[in-house]
Write an enzyme that holds these catalytic residues in place. Structure first.
Site, PDB file in Angstrom:
ATOM      1  N   ILE A   1       0.876  -1.185   0.000  1.00  0.00           N
ATOM      2  CA  ILE A   1       0.000   0.000   0.000  1.00  0.00           C
ATOM      3  C   ILE A   1       0.907   1.227   0.000  1.00  0.00           C
ATOM      4  O   ILE A   1       1.731   1.377   0.914  1.00  0.00           O
ATOM      5  CB  ILE A   1      -0.858   0.041   1.294  1.00  0.00           C
ATOM      6  N   HIS A   2       0.812   2.048  -1.026  1.00  0.00           N
ATOM      7  CA  HIS A   2       1.641   3.260  -0.992  1.00  0.00           C
ATOM      8  C   HIS A   2       1.004   4.474  -1.644  1.00  0.00           C
ATOM      9  O   HIS A   2       1.540   5.573  -1.546  1.00  0.00           O
ATOM     10  CB  HIS A   2       3.006   2.998  -1.646  1.00  0.00           C
ATOM     11  N   ARG A   3      -0.159   4.303  -2.318  1.00  0.00           N
ATOM     12  CA  ARG A   3      -0.787   5.457  -2.976  1.00  0.00           C
ATOM     13  C   ARG A   3      -1.186   6.493  -1.928  1.00  0.00           C
ATOM     14  O   ARG A   3      -1.744   6.135  -0.886  1.00  0.00           O
ATOM     15  CB  ARG A   3      -2.057   5.038  -3.712  1.00  0.00           C
TER      16      ARG A   3
ATOM     17  N   ARG B   1       6.489   5.367   2.780  1.00  0.00           N
ATOM     18  CA  ARG B   1       5.310   6.226   2.962  1.00  0.00           C
ATOM     19  C   ARG B   1       4.273   5.539   3.868  1.00  0.00           C
ATOM     20  O   ARG B   1       3.633   6.186   4.702  1.00  0.00           O
ATOM     21  CB  ARG B   1       4.684   6.520   1.595  1.00  0.00           C
TER      22      ARG B   1
ATOM     23  N   ASP C   1      -2.201  -1.551  -4.096  1.00  0.00           N
ATOM     24  CA  ASP C   1      -2.645  -0.391  -4.879  1.00  0.00           C
ATOM     25  C   ASP C   1      -1.569  -0.015  -5.916  1.00  0.00           C
ATOM     26  O   ASP C   1      -1.622   1.050  -6.512  1.00  0.00           O
ATOM     27  CB  ASP C   1      -2.986   0.800  -3.971  1.00  0.00           C
TER      28      ASP C   1
END
Ligand code: UD1
Length: 351
Positions: free
Chosen positions: A197-199, A230, A271
């Site tokens: 998950i990084h968006r 992030r 994502d």
């Protein structure tokens, strides 16, 4: 030909590899510029080392910052490198701030820009990546589309004249990794899931990130959460508790390790654009934590589904899927086609 490749973020090192390898078989002069957008060892060096990509000729060490701060610093420093190196072509890859900065810096001093992975659209202008894609495509001189759909988007935007459908350079690399794996035994799927998950839309919104983590915690299977910096920063900032032993947080991995991990997994929850395709190509079911995808080809055989609010992870990960038969991302020769087209000088300007 003298070509300058501008990269800076993790997926761009993967896209660079097949181009750099192809160019190494020629007499062309290939200069690699690293913007410094990603700078941690396991976000950058590990890819150059693991994929045996030559060290960058320039590292601009721009680092993290707001969009304007990061992109602005890149613009200034990339322009300096371009004045110094005077390339025939500037190659930019994908949709990051490094892509945008490279394309704008070069086009404004009239150096022809080549966009690799052109024409992708999410039609969601709140994503920084979508803005980067649209601007980059429209200032580029030669556009290389990875899929037929990307080609159609370019046609609709009046860019067909400079566009070529060549396939996906990321698929080039993945196919070569799978081909070099001589293990012919049938893949055993182990009982774990791989998640990334990084968006910004998922990590920067506390309620959304809490929902996703809760969804992962209650899925009933071990989840290896490969954490982008992030994400790690957001979990800390929002003080989000993992609530379950099911989630194991792991450091970012090199590309070969990642491919191996997903190949033997029960499935992928992500994502990331790249991971949706990797999952599709290795035959692992994927759930995408977004409202849309730039890679709808991955829906074939139900291999990929969208679950933007992580509401149905437990059911969706156990759904029936059919292994795809088509090759929507090309035949593994995208990089070769790109170099051949450039050698034939599609702009008719080079001597
Ligand atoms: C960028 C791209 C995204 C791509 C992703 C792949 C843009 C707008 N986004 O997002 O399209 O999918 O890379 O990873 O260009 N950080 C570190 N160490 C690093 C790199 C980043 O600690 O080596 C941290 C910093 O706190 C930084 C944050 O991660 O502020 C975000 O990094 P940034 O490069 O701005 O965007 P990504 O989220 O990585």
């Amino acid at each position: 030909m003298k070509l300058v490749s501008i990269v800076g973020a993790r997926p761009q090192f993967i896209k660079l590899k097949p181009i750099s390898e192809q160019l190494s078989k020629t007499k062309h002069n290939h200069i690699i510029v690293h913007s410094g957008q990603h700078y941690d060892f396991n976000m950058s060096d590990v890819f150059f080392e693991g994929l045996k990509i030559p060290e960058p000729d320039f590292n601009l060490e721009v680092g993290s910052g707001s969009h304007a701060d990061q992109t602005g610093k890149m613009l200034i420093k990339i322009e300096e490198v371009l004045f110094q190196t005077k390339p025939d072509w500037v190659l930019v890859y994908g949709d990051t701030n490094s892509t945008l900065a490279g394309a704008v810096a070069a086009s404004k001093i009239n150096i022809p820009v080549v966009h690799i992975e052109a024409g992708l659209r999410s039609f969601n202008r709140s994503m920084p990546e979508e803005l980067n894609r649209v601007v980059t495509d429209h200032v580029s001189n030669v556009l290389f589309a990875p899929t037929e759909m990307a080609m159609r988007h370019l046609q609709k935007e009046g860019l067909a004249g400079n566009s070529f459908l060549v396939g996906d350079v990321m698929a080039d690399l993945l196919f070569s990794i799978l081909d070099s794996n001589t293990d012919s035994t049938e893949i055993q799927r182990d009982s774990y899931l791989v998640s990334t998950i990084h968006r910004a839309s998922n990590t920067d919104d506390q309620a959304q990130l809490s929902r996703i983590i809760k969804g992962l915690a209650t899925i009933g299977t071990k989840v290896l959460l490969i954490a982008h910096p992030r994400l790690s920063a957001a979990i800390k900032k929002f003080n989000i508790k993992l609530e379950s032993d099911n989630i194991e947080i792991c450091e970012p991995l090199g590309y070969l390790q990642m491919v191996n991990l997903i190949k033997h997994s029960m499935g992928v929850i992500t994502d990331s654009g790249g991971l949706q395709k990797d999952a599709f190509l290795v035959g692992a079911p994927c759930i995408t934590l977004r409202t849309e995808t730039e890679w709808p080809e991955t829906f074939e055989g139900n291999m990929n589904v969208l679950d933007p609010f992580a509401e149905n992870l437990t059911d969706l990960i156990r759904r029936e899927v059919t292994n795809p038969t088509g090759r929507p991302f090309g035949d593994g020769n995208a990089a070769r086609k790109i170099i051949e087209i450039l050698e034939n000088n599609p702009l008719g300007k080079l001597t």
